[in-house]
Scaffold this active site. Structure first.
Site, mmCIF file in Angstrom:
data_model
loop_
_atom_site.group_PDB
_atom_site.id
_atom_site.type_symbol
_atom_site.label_atom_id
_atom_site.label_comp_id
_atom_site.label_asym_id
_atom_site.label_seq_id
_atom_site.Cartn_x
_atom_site.Cartn_y
_atom_site.Cartn_z
ATOM 1 N N ASP A 119 14.814 48.611 86.023
ATOM 2 C CA ASP A 119 15.681 49.198 85.016
ATOM 3 C C ASP A 119 15.693 50.724 85.134
ATOM 4 O O ASP A 119 14.964 51.319 85.934
ATOM 5 C CB ASP A 119 15.305 48.726 83.608
ATOM 6 C CG ASP A 119 13.927 49.199 83.148
ATOM 7 O OD1 ASP A 119 13.553 50.347 83.455
ATOM 8 O OD2 ASP A 119 13.229 48.420 82.482
ATOM 9 N N LEU A 120 16.536 51.335 84.336
ATOM 10 C CA LEU A 120 16.775 52.781 84.414
ATOM 11 C C LEU A 120 15.491 53.590 84.388
ATOM 12 O O LEU A 120 15.304 54.520 85.176
ATOM 13 C CB LEU A 120 17.679 53.204 83.240
ATOM 14 C CG LEU A 120 17.963 54.696 83.109
ATOM 15 C CD1 LEU A 120 18.897 55.166 84.217
ATOM 16 C CD2 LEU A 120 18.567 55.008 81.737
#
Length: 245
Positions: A115-116
């Site tokens: 994820d980010l």
């Protein structure tokens, strides 16, 4: 992973969705959508089903551009920095890994995602079929992480994760975690799991009442982050790819 004709018989071919995936231009699921949208032609004809069979001699065109024969299967280790999105495009305008990867790389797709805000080891491949295979839980590969959390968990609370949990209606498989060190209000954990659902470690820690403030993937199956620098990409040798996949 190339389809071969039977000895003494005609070439049977392979499904177009699989061919497009092996060519590294999309996943099988994306290929199915492209076909439904009328974007794929074989030998001059628009095709209607992803089950359409193609051979080495088939002329395949997507959006008016010819699709080359799949290259040999290749795999890379990439140290993804935090702050990058793993998608090819982001509707919110955030920077993607594809904007930061070396221009010398061919078209690649990720094996799973980070994820980010997560960083660390991300495998890249030019072969969609290999990516699909390595992502499946049935492959049995363990994903290993180092997680820094706000709080000081005890062994009993972490041990509860080993039996699997259900959080916000989502069932998660076994997660194995142990405390490596504690400093003030933060603890570093070693965490391993096999499923790798979206934000699984973060949600598991929230379930226990802790917040992850740094998450680094250090291993994916037999592949290790090692001393790979942030943003660095290193190709895995063909011998190792053959041995491990």
């Amino acid at each position: 992973m190339t389809t071969k004709p039977e000895k003494g018989g005609p070439e049977k071919g392979e499904r177009i969705a699989k061919r497009l995936s092996r060519a590294g231009i999309c996943s099988r699921r994306e290929a199915e959508r492209w076909i439904a949208d009328g974007r794929v032609r074989v030998d001059g004809k628009k095709i209607l089903t992803p089950a359409t069979l193609v051979t080495a001699g088939s002329n395949i065109v997507v959006d008016g551009k010819p699709v080359a024969e799949p290259d040999r299967t290749r795999l890379w280790r990439y140290h993804k920095p935090d702050g990058l999105v793993c998608s090819t495009n982001d509707n919110d305008g955030r920077t993607t890994i594809y904007e930061k990867l070396p221009a010398t790389l061919p078209r690649v797709m990720t094996v799973g995602r980070l994820d980010l805000r997560s960083e660390g080891l991300l495998l890249l491949t030019n072969d969609g079929e290999l990516a699909r295979k390595l992502e499946l839980p049935a492959t049995g590969w363990t994903r290993r992480y180092r997680a820094r959390i706000f709080g000081n968990p005890d062994d009993a609370s972490l041990a509860a994760l080993a039996n699997g949990i259900t959080a916000d209606g989502v069932k998660y498989g076994p997660i194995h975690a142990r405390v490596d060190s504690t400093r003030g209000d933060n603890s570093w954990l070693s965490v391993s799991l096999q499923e790798g659902k979206n934000r699984e470690i973060r949600r598991a820690m929230e379930f226990l009442g802790f917040r992850v403030n740094r998450l680094i993937r250090v291993g994916y199956g037999p592949f290790q982050l090692g001393k790979l620098e942030r943003g660095e990409v290193e190709e895995v040798t063909a011998k190792v790819v053959a041995e491990q996949t």
